[in-house]
Scaffold this active site. Structure first.
Site, PDB file in Angstrom:
ATOM      1  N   ARG B 124      -0.176 -16.208   2.801  1.00 33.98           N
ATOM      2  CA  ARG B 124      -1.526 -16.766   2.938  1.00 33.98           C
ATOM      3  C   ARG B 124      -1.566 -18.287   2.988  1.00 33.98           C
ATOM      4  NH1 ARG B 124      -1.843 -13.044  -0.893  1.00 33.98           N
ATOM      5  NH2 ARG B 124      -2.085 -11.009   0.045  1.00 33.98           N
ATOM      6  N   GLU B 186       1.766  -2.552  -6.964  1.00 38.31           N
ATOM      7  CA  GLU B 186       1.937  -1.137  -6.612  1.00 38.31           C
ATOM      8  C   GLU B 186       3.355  -0.663  -6.926  1.00 38.31           C
ATOM      9  OE1 GLU B 186      -0.441  -2.964  -4.673  1.00 38.31           O
ATOM     10  OE2 GLU B 186      -1.652  -1.718  -5.988  1.00 38.31           O
ATOM     11  N   ASN B 252      -4.572  -5.059 -10.553  1.00 39.36           N
ATOM     12  CA  ASN B 252      -4.726  -3.739 -11.171  1.00 39.36           C
ATOM     13  C   ASN B 252      -3.593  -3.456 -12.155  1.00 39.36           C
ATOM     14  OD1 ASN B 252      -3.163  -3.401  -8.430  1.00 39.36           O
ATOM     15  ND2 ASN B 252      -2.499  -1.721  -9.724  1.00 39.36           N
ATOM     16  N   ASP B 295      -7.868   0.905  -8.675  1.00 37.22           N
ATOM     17  CA  ASP B 295      -7.159  -0.154  -7.942  1.00 37.22           C
ATOM     18  C   ASP B 295      -8.131  -1.238  -7.472  1.00 37.22           C
ATOM     19  OD1 ASP B 295      -5.132  -1.585  -6.697  1.00 37.22           O
ATOM     20  OD2 ASP B 295      -5.209  -0.394  -4.848  1.00 37.22           O
ATOM     21  N   ASP B 297      -8.358  -4.668  -8.229  1.00 38.93           N
ATOM     22  CA  ASP B 297      -7.823  -5.941  -8.738  1.00 38.93           C
ATOM     23  C   ASP B 297      -8.907  -7.016  -8.838  1.00 38.93           C
ATOM     24  OD1 ASP B 297      -5.964  -4.423  -7.042  1.00 38.93           O
ATOM     25  OD2 ASP B 297      -4.502  -5.990  -7.427  1.00 38.93           O
ATOM     26  N   ASN B 381     -12.571  -8.628  -1.353  1.00 38.01           N
ATOM     27  CA  ASN B 381     -11.145  -8.560  -1.629  1.00 38.01           C
ATOM     28  C   ASN B 381     -10.611  -9.983  -1.707  1.00 38.01           C
ATOM     29  OD1 ASN B 381      -8.213  -7.674  -1.415  1.00 38.01           O
ATOM     30  ND2 ASN B 381      -9.225  -5.699  -1.232  1.00 38.01           N
TER      31      ASN B 381
END
Lengths: 258, 526
Positions: B124, B186, B252, B295, B297, B381
């Site tokens: 990013r 994850e 998460n 999930d 976050d 998100n």
């Protein structure tokens, strides 16, 4: 050789070096127990994107007999093992051994596939009926047929007899998402019914009932009606005898993928 | 001669080092974009007003730089004195001339074939400090590059990529340190936030987002579950230089959808953590979603605003959470002040007066699946919101979608996904989205601009009275920041999964965004 060429050749070598020496053309592990174990592995490793029943979410819908990237067992093994570069599908080889990859592949192959049923009707007579009723005008089987409705080439692998019978009687009872019917009215009064091909905030693209590909800016339209419960296909409830219906269903069931 | 000398001096001055003081006062040089969210307070607001409500219809693409990668382009570019630093998948950096779009240097690095990332080999963006550019890598290194050449100054291994650690977020440079968040939520990693000495790469501190047994907070994890508790830190946080506090969202708890193996609140997952910037010591935390099983976050951008809340002047942090609630917290104390849903949610019946949610019955994942809103992708998100001091509105790109969530087996295997379930879309419900302008103190909706599908693109607001946003169908668009009226759009030809920025080239305002597999730069037709 350019630098790019060298790099490409290098990448190809690296890719090939990672493959096992010989991947069988067909899945050697397809027993019910192997499929069951593959289902467990799928739930742990794949369901996060593909959903526990393989119908997809962030990942592709795998509950269909033909997978775009994996037309055969060999290709499916490689997709699971190597992932799909440039997508979110990661390589599986760092968490699954070869046997486990085959088990997952066996489970994936079992999704969206129904066992061929023995049905009452006569498939040959049903095929004749399919043609005389004009079904190929809208439905493709093999290389023949129209585009208005979903292709039926392997419909017997995907759908059971009861489902197919219900669809012939009541076509709008459930429709594939890519065959959403829309009715559009333009500012100058033009009314178009067609299948939606694409849509965004500002525009919509359709294929109309005469197979024209059309595109509109939404600010040129006065209304867009999405008709998820509607289908251009007529009901055959009043047009077929019980026997004819059995024959037609038998023909559709006989349309298998392999 | 005098003029030439003047130009030369201007040229040299224009390429001065990016000191901490410059970043601290980034709002004083709106022609640059010096840190991920524009300023440490993360408003993603540009003080440039050449492109405005009156003339935005004349905005045109000026150049496009195509990436050498097919993965999602999530990069926010930085711009310093005529040079744009942009990251490309997997963890490469290119310096572009902002006049022409031509590359000045590229840093390309092979990453191992077996990197573990949940959601694509993405990056990013970079951080910049003094004469160095900093990038995190998908194999969990952080690397300092010479800003003039792209050559490596130092390269530090943050964690073992084989156990699922990765870095996808842009680092945050402050004082003499580089703060680095990690991904891997994850994969059952144990989360942390790191700071490294910018000159040497030596680690200055690490804050573990899952406390070790015996530490405060460890009582919120049953058994040994803390060891695989996740709470990754994969989105860039904010910084208050006056308080010397870093604000960072955490992810998460692991496993994602099966909470049976980790009874308790699972601190510090799904939290906003406030850390002393010098020591990494915890000042306070606020947990948005205790014992998350969806999930969702809390890895969104903390937006720091000084405002009047119920007639009291306060230092605030505004936070549009993935759990579909918008929060107002006191950033000195972490005190919960207010929350309000900004998108459809069914997981909580309400929040109590301390901001703790009361979970809705029947919203917990089961083996056969239950329908819940929002989708695990959230009401929003990682992509950025924006706050405009000009309109005093908070802009969020909201996602309206639900999911059928499943609970499954949760067996930890190092380096394998540790999800404990999964999800599917609700049949016949593809979801929609909207750009929403919220009154920042109340979260009340002022206006909204509907989107065809749930977005993955962030917001930029400007002194020209505009907000820019993007959508999955490839449009970059500009709206009137006061009313939401659409004023301009451009079809980029690829999904927009990034957040826009603004800067200037030769005194002319530009807007840039990553879309598809490219960076697009726009300016007014002249």
């Amino acid at each position: 050789l350019s630098l790019c060429g060298l790099l490409a050749a290098h990448m190809l070598l690296m890719w090939q070096a990672e493959l096992p020496t010989e991947v069988p053309k067909q899945n050697p592990y397809t027993s019910a127990a192997e499929v069951q174990h593959g289902k467990r592995l799928f739930a742990a490793n794949c369901a996060v994107c593909h959903a526990p029943d393989g119908t997809g979410g962030r990942g592709a819908n795998l509950a269909r007999p033909r997978l775009q990237r994996a037309p055969d067992d060999h290709a499916l093994f490689l997709v699971i093992r190597q992932g799909v570069p440039g997508t979110e599908m990661p390589p599986g080889w760092w968490v699954l051994n070869e046997h486990e990859i085959w088990q997952v592949a066996a489970y994936v192959r079992s999704l969206g596939r129904v066992a061929q049923e023995s049905v009452a009707g006569n498939a040959r007579a049903g095929g004749d009926l399919f043609r005389t009723l004009g079904c190929p005008g809208c439905h493709q089987t093999g290389a023949v047929g129209g585009r208005m409705g979903p292709p039926l080439t392997d419909i017997g692998s995907r759908r059971g007899a009861a489902y197919l019978r219900a669809k012939v009687l009541e076509p709008a009872s459930s429709l594939p998402e890519e065959f959403l019917q829309v009715q559009i009215v333009t500012r100058d009064g033009w009314r178009i019914t067609g299948i939606r091909l694409n849509e965004d905030n500002y525009s919509i693209q359709v294929r109309d009932l005469s197979d024209q590909l059309l595109s509109f800016w939404k600010d040129e339209l006065t209304s867009i009606e999405r008709q998820p419960g509607r289908s251009p296909m007529p009901s055959y409830r009043e047009r077929l005898s019980d026997r004819e219906l059995d024959d037609l269903v038998a023909y559709l069931v006989s349309l298998q993928s392999d | 001669m005098k003029t030439l000398l003047g130009l030369m001096i201007a040229g040299i001055l224009a390429q001065a080092q990016v000191t901490y003081e410059r970043i601290r006062h980034a709002e004083r040089e709106p022609g640059n974009w010096l840190t991920y969210s524009g300023t440490y307070s993360s408003h993603r607001y540009s003080r440039l007003d050449q492109i405005n409500v009156q003339n935005v219809s004349k905005l045109r693409p000026l150049w496009v730089y195509q990436f050498n990668a097919l993965d999602k382009a999530e990069s926010t570019p930085l711009v310093v004195d005529g040079v744009m630093y942009v990251t490309e998948s997997p963890s490469n950096v290119t310096a572009l001339d902002t006049r022409t779009g031509r590359a000045m240097w590229s840093f390309r690095r092979e990453v191992p074939k077996d990197v573990r990332v949940c959601c694509g080999q993405v990056n990013r963006g970079v951080a910049i400090l003094d004469d160095q550019v900093f990038v995190g890598t998908v194999d969990a290194h952080v690397i300092a590059l010479d800003a003039k050449t792209g050559s490596v100054r130092w390269d530090v291994t943050v964690a073992d990529y084989k156990t699922g650690h990765a870095i996808t977020a842009a680092p945050l440079a402050l004082k003499d340190k580089i703060v680095v968040g990690m991904a891997g939520g994850e994969f059952g990693v144990r989360g942390f936030l790191d700071a490294y000495d910018a000159k040497t790469g030596k680690r200055a501190w690490r804050f573990w987002t899952v406390p070790v047994k015996g530490e405060p907070g460890s009582e919120t994890w049953s058994g040994e579950s803390w060891k695989n508790g996740s709470a990754a830190t994969w989105v860039t946080g904010s910084y208050d230089p006056d308080l010397n506090v870093i604000y960072w969202g955490t992810g998460n708890p692991g496993p994602d959808w099966n909470g049976d193996v980790r009874s308790g609140d699972n601190l510090y997952s799904d939290c906003l953590i406030a850390l002393d910037a010098d020591t990494g010591k915890l000042k306070w935390y606020f947990q948005f979603t205790p014992h998350d099983v969806w999930d969702i976050d809390a890895t969104e951008i903390p937006v720091l605003v000084d405002g009047i809340f119920r007639e009291q002047p306060r230092k605030l942090v505004l936070f549009a959470n993935r759990n579909a609630f918008y929060y107002v917290l006191d950033r000195q104390t972490g005190q919960f002040l207010h929350a309000k849903p900004y998108a459809k949610q069914t997981w909580a019946t309400q929040l109590d007066d301390r901001g703790r949610p009361i979970p809705a019955p029947g919203a917990q994942p089961t083996e056969t699946g239950v329908t819940v809103y929002p989708h695990s992708a959230g009401g929003t998100n990682w992509y950025s919101p924006s706050y405009s001091p000009k309109t005093n509105l908070f802009y969020v790109a909201a996602r309206e979608s639900g999911a059928v969530v499943y609970k499954g087996e949760a067996e930890y295997r190092p380096g394998a996904e540790y999800d404990g379930g999964g999800l599917r879309n609700i049949p016949g419900e593809p979801g929609t989205g909207a750009i929403r302008a919220l009154e920042p103190m109340s979260g009340e909706l002022r206006w909204e601009y509907p989107l065809f599908s749930p977005p993955w693109a962030g917001m930029l607001s400007t002194a020209g009275g505009l907000v820019f946003g993007g959508c999955d169908e490839g449009y970059l668009f500009a709206l009137d920041a006061a009313t939401g009226k659409p004023l301009w759009r451009f079809q980029t030809g690829g999904k927009i999964i990034s957040s826009p920025i603004s800067y200037s080239t030769d005194g002319r305002q530009r807007v840039a965004i990553a879309a598809g597999h490219a960076i697009y730069v726009f300016g007014l037709e002249e």
